[in-house]
Design a protein around this motif. Sequence first.
Motif, mmCIF file in Angstrom:
data_model
loop_
_atom_site.group_PDB
_atom_site.id
_atom_site.type_symbol
_atom_site.label_atom_id
_atom_site.label_comp_id
_atom_site.label_asym_id
_atom_site.label_seq_id
_atom_site.Cartn_x
_atom_site.Cartn_y
_atom_site.Cartn_z
ATOM 1 N N LYS A 52 70.697 -29.951 -29.681
ATOM 2 C CA LYS A 52 69.587 -29.616 -28.796
ATOM 3 C C LYS A 52 69.404 -28.094 -28.692
ATOM 4 N N GLN A 90 67.524 -26.685 -31.553
ATOM 5 C CA GLN A 90 66.106 -27.080 -31.472
ATOM 6 C C GLN A 90 65.368 -26.255 -30.426
ATOM 7 N N GLU A 91 66.053 -25.973 -29.309
ATOM 8 C CA GLU A 91 65.411 -25.184 -28.247
ATOM 9 C C GLU A 91 65.153 -23.751 -28.690
ATOM 10 N N ASP A 143 61.529 -22.038 -28.940
ATOM 11 C CA ASP A 143 61.228 -20.801 -28.200
ATOM 12 C C ASP A 143 60.755 -19.705 -29.144
#
Length: 261
Positions: A194, A197-198, A202
Amino acid sequence: MSAAVIAISLQKGGVGKTTTAINLGAALAELGFRTLIIDLDPQGNASSGLGVHPPEDAPTIAEVLRREETLENIVEPTAEKNLFVAPAPTGQMLAEVEAQLVAEMFPQPRLKDAIDACRDDWDYVLLDCPPTLGRLTVNAFMAADEVLAPVQCQYFALEGLRDLTAVVQQVKSALNPNLEIGRYLLTMSEGAKKLSQEVEADMRQAYGSKVFKNVIPYNVKLAEAPSSERSVLKHASTSKGAKAYRAVAKELSNGRSPKAR
Ligand SMILES: Nc1ncnc2c1ncn2[C@@H]1O[C@H](COP(=O)(O)OP(=O)(O)OP(=O)(O)O)[C@@H](O)[C@H]1O
Ligand SMILES: [Mg+2]
């Protein structure tokens, strides 16, 4: 078309600058581009990672920055076709040169002049910068057409990008109007996680098309390759790391072909 000069820089340590210089350089060379990696980091990892170990008394990028030697005279071939390195000195010498640069009232385009003298010899010149925004990096920015910032897909990844942007803007307005602000390369991505992916989301939201579409995965072959003194393209040609750097090289060169020589 003369060489594109790209400074690989971020003032954070361990984000993949040297790994990118070596393997993006090797991938451009594999596409047929004559590529020079200039090692501006006192640690000398770009040189040693490609098996280039200049003898202690041999001239290096330190003498070039002192204007005592031409770039052409210090360039070393690597075991990989089309790929060359301008080595950093071992020991404290580059730190001493940086102290000399700090003493200059106005920063002199030392590296730029050295590159300009042999620009036609190269398709790509990649500058492996140290993890600081000191005078060596400023000299690299004065010589560069663009800055490529590797961004590690980790906590606080975006930290430091604002300072980098500010320095690039300062150099652009005062010293090198040609300088283009960055492209961003996501490195050490663990795509299934995760956090990675974040960070990717961003970055794409903040910087849009300036972020390379291709992402460099976390791949242990990339960490192993320097001990074999080869790029990952030779060390583990079919690894995910090798494939990713090949894809980034294609994206960067974007249809450009090597100059006929
Ligand atoms: N995609 C990757 N997958 C796995 N390991 C990697 C990857 N990229 C870099 N590494 C490893 O992470 C460490 C830091 O990478 P690297 O030396 O390229 O960073 P750097 O930004 O040049 O560091 P410095 O700021 O100290 O110059 C090295 O041990 C390298 O082998
Ligand atoms: Mg490095």
